[in-house]
Each structure stands twice: as C-alpha cells, then as structure tokens.
Design a protein around this motif. Structure first.
Motif, PDB file in Angstrom:
ATOM      1  N   ASN A 193      51.823  29.405  36.346  1.00 27.16           N
ATOM      2  CA  ASN A 193      50.980  30.589  36.101  1.00 27.16           C
ATOM      3  C   ASN A 193      49.769  30.227  35.244  1.00 27.16           C
ATOM      4  OD1 ASN A 193      49.981  33.196  35.925  1.00 27.16           O
ATOM      5  ND2 ASN A 193      51.995  34.110  35.591  1.00 27.16           N
ATOM      6  N   PRO A 194      48.852  29.391  35.780  1.00 26.05           N
ATOM      7  CA  PRO A 194      47.732  28.900  34.974  1.00 26.05           C
ATOM      8  C   PRO A 194      46.846  29.998  34.406  1.00 26.05           C
ATOM      9  CG  PRO A 194      47.421  28.403  37.308  1.00 26.05           C
ATOM     10  CD  PRO A 194      48.828  28.866  37.153  1.00 26.05           C
ATOM     11  N   GLY A 195      46.672  31.104  35.161  1.00 27.56           N
ATOM     12  CA  GLY A 195      45.844  32.195  34.655  1.00 27.56           C
ATOM     13  C   GLY A 195      46.382  32.779  33.371  1.00 27.56           C
ATOM     14  N   ASP A 225      44.011  36.209  35.919  1.00 33.86           N
ATOM     15  CA  ASP A 225      44.925  36.221  37.058  1.00 33.86           C
ATOM     16  C   ASP A 225      46.380  36.134  36.596  1.00 33.86           C
ATOM     17  OD1 ASP A 225      42.593  36.140  38.465  1.00 33.86           O
ATOM     18  OD2 ASP A 225      43.025  34.278  39.538  1.00 33.86           O
ATOM     19  N   ASN A 226      47.234  36.871  37.272  1.00 32.31           N
ATOM     20  CA  ASN A 226      48.677  36.694  37.121  1.00 32.31           C
ATOM     21  C   ASN A 226      49.151  35.934  38.348  1.00 32.31           C
ATOM     22  OD1 ASN A 226      51.414  36.776  36.746  1.00 32.31           O
ATOM     23  ND2 ASN A 226      51.615  38.992  36.969  1.00 32.31           N
ATOM     24  N   ASP A 227      49.227  34.601  38.210  1.00 30.55           N
ATOM     25  CA  ASP A 227      49.651  33.757  39.338  1.00 30.55           C
ATOM     26  C   ASP A 227      51.172  33.804  39.454  1.00 30.55           C
ATOM     27  OD1 ASP A 227      46.970  32.668  40.011  1.00 30.55           O
ATOM     28  OD2 ASP A 227      47.101  31.865  37.983  1.00 30.55           O
ATOM     29  N   PHE A 228      51.672  34.963  39.863  1.00 35.88           N
ATOM     30  CA  PHE A 228      53.113  35.263  39.835  1.00 35.88           C
ATOM     31  C   PHE A 228      53.932  34.336  40.723  1.00 35.88           C
ATOM     32  CE2 PHE A 228      50.982  37.888  42.990  1.00 35.88           C
ATOM     33  CZ  PHE A 228      51.730  37.661  44.139  1.00 35.88           C
ATOM     34  N   ASP A 229      53.285  33.756  41.736  1.00 34.51           N
ATOM     35  CA  ASP A 229      54.014  32.888  42.664  1.00 34.51           C
ATOM     36  C   ASP A 229      53.908  31.410  42.290  1.00 34.51           C
ATOM     37  OD1 ASP A 229      51.329  32.732  43.173  1.00 34.51           O
ATOM     38  OD2 ASP A 229      51.486  32.928  45.355  1.00 34.51           O
ATOM     39  N   ASN A 230      53.381  31.143  41.105  1.00 38.79           N
ATOM     40  CA  ASN A 230      53.238  29.777  40.604  1.00 38.79           C
ATOM     41  C   ASN A 230      53.973  29.669  39.275  1.00 38.79           C
ATOM     42  OD1 ASN A 230      52.360  27.350  39.427  1.00 38.79           O
ATOM     43  ND2 ASN A 230      50.289  27.536  40.259  1.00 38.79           N
ATOM     44  N   LEU A 231      54.969  28.793  39.209  1.00 36.49           N
ATOM     45  CA  LEU A 231      55.762  28.682  37.978  1.00 36.49           C
ATOM     46  C   LEU A 231      54.898  28.365  36.767  1.00 36.49           C
ATOM     47  CD1 LEU A 231      58.929  26.747  39.256  1.00 36.49           C
ATOM     48  CD2 LEU A 231      58.767  29.159  38.580  1.00 36.49           C
ATOM     49  N   TYR A 287      43.598  18.079  32.798  1.00 33.15           N
ATOM     50  CA  TYR A 287      44.152  17.671  34.095  1.00 33.15           C
ATOM     51  C   TYR A 287      45.607  17.233  33.947  1.00 33.15           C
ATOM     52  CZ  TYR A 287      45.058  14.856  38.239  1.00 33.15           C
ATOM     53  OH  TYR A 287      45.619  14.336  39.373  1.00 33.15           O
ATOM     54  N   VAL A 288      45.874  16.388  32.972  1.00 36.84           N
ATOM     55  CA  VAL A 288      47.243  15.902  32.750  1.00 36.84           C
ATOM     56  C   VAL A 288      48.154  17.068  32.379  1.00 36.84           C
ATOM     57  CG1 VAL A 288      48.700  14.429  31.301  1.00 36.84           C
ATOM     58  CG2 VAL A 288      46.488  13.585  32.127  1.00 36.84           C
ATOM     59  N   ALA A 289      47.660  17.975  31.527  1.00 32.39           N
ATOM     60  CA  ALA A 289      48.468  19.135  31.123  1.00 32.39           C
ATOM     61  C   ALA A 289      48.825  19.991  32.327  1.00 32.39           C
ATOM     62  CB  ALA A 289      47.710  19.959  30.080  1.00 32.39           C
ATOM     63  N   PHE A 290      47.840  20.255  33.190  1.00 30.31           N
ATOM     64  CA  PHE A 290      48.093  21.098  34.367  1.00 30.31           C
ATOM     65  C   PHE A 290      49.030  20.402  35.345  1.00 30.31           C
ATOM     66  CE2 PHE A 290      47.200  22.769  38.576  1.00 30.31           C
ATOM     67  CZ  PHE A 290      47.232  24.130  38.356  1.00 30.31           C
ATOM     68  N   LYS A 291      48.785  19.134  35.590  1.00 29.78           N
ATOM     69  CA  LYS A 291      49.567  18.400  36.586  1.00 29.78           C
ATOM     70  C   LYS A 291      51.041  18.325  36.204  1.00 29.78           C
ATOM     71  CE  LYS A 291      49.672  14.149  39.294  1.00 29.78           C
ATOM     72  NZ  LYS A 291      48.927  12.942  39.699  1.00 29.78           N
ATOM     73  N   TYR A 292      51.316  18.171  34.917  1.00 30.69           N
ATOM     74  CA  TYR A 292      52.699  17.980  34.480  1.00 30.69           C
ATOM     75  C   TYR A 292      53.293  19.223  33.815  1.00 30.69           C
ATOM     76  CZ  TYR A 292      51.790  13.169  35.705  1.00 30.69           C
ATOM     77  OH  TYR A 292      51.470  12.035  36.403  1.00 30.69           O
ATOM     78  N   MET A 317      46.358  30.327  30.317  1.00 30.17           N
ATOM     79  CA  MET A 317      45.064  30.257  29.635  1.00 30.17           C
ATOM     80  C   MET A 317      44.770  31.548  28.881  1.00 30.17           C
ATOM     81  SD  MET A 317      42.913  27.902  29.179  1.00 30.17           S
ATOM     82  CE  MET A 317      41.532  27.911  28.032  1.00 30.17           C
ATOM     83  N   ALA A 318      45.145  32.681  29.456  1.00 32.51           N
ATOM     84  CA  ALA A 318      44.918  33.966  28.789  1.00 32.51           C
ATOM     85  C   ALA A 318      45.619  34.014  27.435  1.00 32.51           C
ATOM     86  CB  ALA A 318      45.401  35.113  29.679  1.00 32.51           C
ATOM     87  N   VAL A 319      46.861  33.539  27.399  1.00 28.48           N
ATOM     88  CA  VAL A 319      47.627  33.525  26.144  1.00 28.48           C
ATOM     89  C   VAL A 319      46.942  32.631  25.117  1.00 28.48           C
ATOM     90  CG1 VAL A 319      49.801  32.779  25.091  1.00 28.48           C
ATOM     91  CG2 VAL A 319      49.830  34.126  27.204  1.00 28.48           C
TER      92      VAL A 319
END
Length: 341
Positions: free
Chosen positions: A277-279, A269-275, A78-83, A282-284
């Motif tokens: 890009n969580p998908g 997912d390629n979340d191209f519109d999100n800096l 959660y902290v990693a994603f949020k920040y 995680m894939a990497v």
C-alpha cells in the motif's frame, strides 16, 4: 576479512554514500539497469515495453518509470519499495549486502558486483511542444465519469491534443490525449494507453493545482494527481498535488500553505490490493512528519483514489465519504483536546 569500524561511521545515508555510490546501489539491486538514461523494463511491475530510466538530476540519480509515474525513487527509496521496508530498513539492507558494517561495527568484505562509476552529467531538460485540437464528444465521455466538466479542465489548463513533439520527435495521438500545462513545463496524459501513458518535462518541485488555490481558506487537501485535484474541486475542496506520491513535501511548501489555510489534510491513494500500500505508507510518513490528518477511502469501496470513487460510486457518495472522514478526524481532535484539559 573482518575490519573494525571507525567510531565516526554509523548507519546514515550520507555515510553509506561515502562508501558506495548511488550508481552501484542501483546496479546491485535493479537487475535490469545497465546504463544511465537508457530505458529498461521495470522489475517492480509487469512491464513488457521498456519504460524506466535512471537519470542524473539535481546532483542525484533518480529512478523514473514513465509508464507508472508513481514509481519515482532515489536509490534508498527504490530499495525500500522493492523489499517492502522503510528508509532505515533500506539502509540496513544496503549495509548488509555491501558488507559495510555500519550497523554492527564489523566490516565484512563480501563479493559485490564490480561496476565502473560513469561520469555523471545532468541531462538537458527535454523540450515538449503540442498541437491542441478541438474538444469533441470523446473528451466529454471520458471526463464525465469523474464528474469533471470542460469548465474545470480549462481552469486547470488542460487541453486535448492531436500531436506532440519531444525534442523535435513527433508523436501522433491515436487515442484521446491531453496536455497539462504548468509554469515549469508540460505533462502529456494518454489515459487509454497502457504503455507511455505519461510524458513530462516538469520538474519535481512543480506543484499541481497550486496556482488555482484560493488566497485563504479553512481546509486544503494534499492529494495524488491533477486529476484528483480536479475531482476535489468538483466536490468543493481546494487541493494541490506533488509530482509523485513518493515525494516528501518540502518544509517550505508546507509552511507556505499553512500561512494560507488553517488545516492541511492528506488524501492519498488507498492501494487496497497491494500489501505494501505505497500510497498510504507515504501518507502516514507525511502526516507524522508535519502533524497532518490523513483521510483514507475505506477499502470496502474498492476504489483506490477519489477519481475512482466518483467513477464507481457517484459524486454524492464521494462527497459523503470525504465528509464522514473529516467529521471523524474533527471528533478525534476534540476528544484529544478535552482529555488534555
């Protein structure tokens, strides 16, 4: 006040949790969280209706967003994603905010929100029942845009429903709704609903599409969701999915799949519109840990996953995209082998 750090203390998740609890971490960083199992609004996205809860499951606290199932986190995730950082960056941030001194060796007592640690009891698994209804034209229209036929839906045990019950509380389906049935429970999918699109009593260990895999094969795809698994089946690729893109596959899972298939490819997912890009983030991580290849839908398609790609650009173009990405990885592997020789 400054204190010296003991020599056996260092920046590791277990050491962090020996000094501060998961509950305290969530309370400190998740401003809307007040009580375990009490729903609240997400602070990671626009959320006008409480759809998130933090619950105790398998001896850990988990953040679940029922309105956005990709958001399932431990306190560190959660902290990693949020920040916008990685796991180690989350440890550093927690260390600094709580003044633990694990990275610097100097412990600084800082004013931190004081919260009482509740008694944690694992929540009883919810019971879900459904009432299946006949298929109708609405179902055909919805699934046709992804190239998914009724035959494919039946293979993957998807059925339309008119009602469902969670712990005996009855819910009517005012828009098209479906139940996904797994050995370990049900997922309710309401694709046209903004809030409460998903309900589930399925455990994190349950693999989507895994029972439908052939006994042996050359290539299998790890993808994002059961809908994407069905889309890949339409394109001729066996695939399976975890319950969330945010989960790291177990070593046991990858080892089992490798005994049946020559190659595992990741298509997240390629979340191209999100800096963030969580998908793809995680894939990497998955590819680096297990030595797998990652197929990415090019951003210029403006389609974040394979189901969107089919809907936006058609089955043939989606198949060409996957084939081109496969050929690219094969070429890179061949060149790498030749250089080593």
């Amino acid at each position: 006040m400054i204190q010296a750090r003991r020599s056996d203390e260092h920046l590791h998740s277990d050491i962090v949790l020996s000094r501060v609890s998961e509950y305290e971490i969530f309370r400190y960083f998740c401003r809307n969280f007040k009580e375990i199992d009490r729903k609240f609004c997400s602070d990671l996205r626009e959320d006008k209706t409480p759809t998130v809860s933090i619950t105790f499951y398998k001896q850990r606290l988990w953040y679940y967003d029922f309105g956005y199932p990709e958001h399932k986190f431990t306190c560190f995730d959660y902290v990693a994603f949020k920040y916008g950082t990685d796991f180690y960056g989350a440890l550093i941030h927690i260390d600094e905010c709580f003044g633990l001194g694990l990275r610097t060796g100097v412990r600084v007592k800082r004013p931190v929100l004081k919260v009482g640690q509740p008694v944690l009891r694992e929540k009883k698994r919810s019971e879900i029942q459904v009432r299946v209804r006949p298929w109708d034209v609405r179902d055909a229209v919805y699934w046709k845009q992804f190239g998914i036929s009724k035959k494919i839906l039946l293979i993957f045990d998807v059925q339309p429903i008119s009602h469902y019950w969670i712990n005996e509380q009855r819910f009517s389906c005012d828009s098209i709704s479906y139940r996904y049935r797994f050995d370990c429970g049900y997922k309710i999918y309401r694709p046209l609903e903004r809030d409460f699109k998903w309900s589930s009593n399925v455990g994190m260990e349950c693999l989507q599409g895994y029972p439908q895999l052939p006994p042996r094969g050359d290539t299998v795809v790890l993808t994002s969701s059961l809908k994407d698994v069905m889309c890949m089946a339409v394109l001729g690729y066996p695939s399976f999915a975890l319950q969330s893109e945010m989960f790291m596959p177990r070593e046991e899972t990858i080892s089992k799949v490798k005994t049946r298939f020559k190659e595992i490819i990741v298509l997240y997912d390629n979340d191209f519109d999100n800096l963030r890009n969580p998908g793809q983030t995680m894939a990497v991580k998955i590819c680096e840990k297990y030595g797998l290849d990652n197929i990415v839908i090019p951003s210029y398609y403006r389609s974040k996953d394979i189901s969107d790609l089919i809907k936006d650009h058609g089955l043939q173009e989606a198949k060409h995209v996957i084939e081109r990405q496969e050929n690219r990885h094969t070429y890179i592997k061949k060149e790498s082998t030749e250089r080593q020789e």
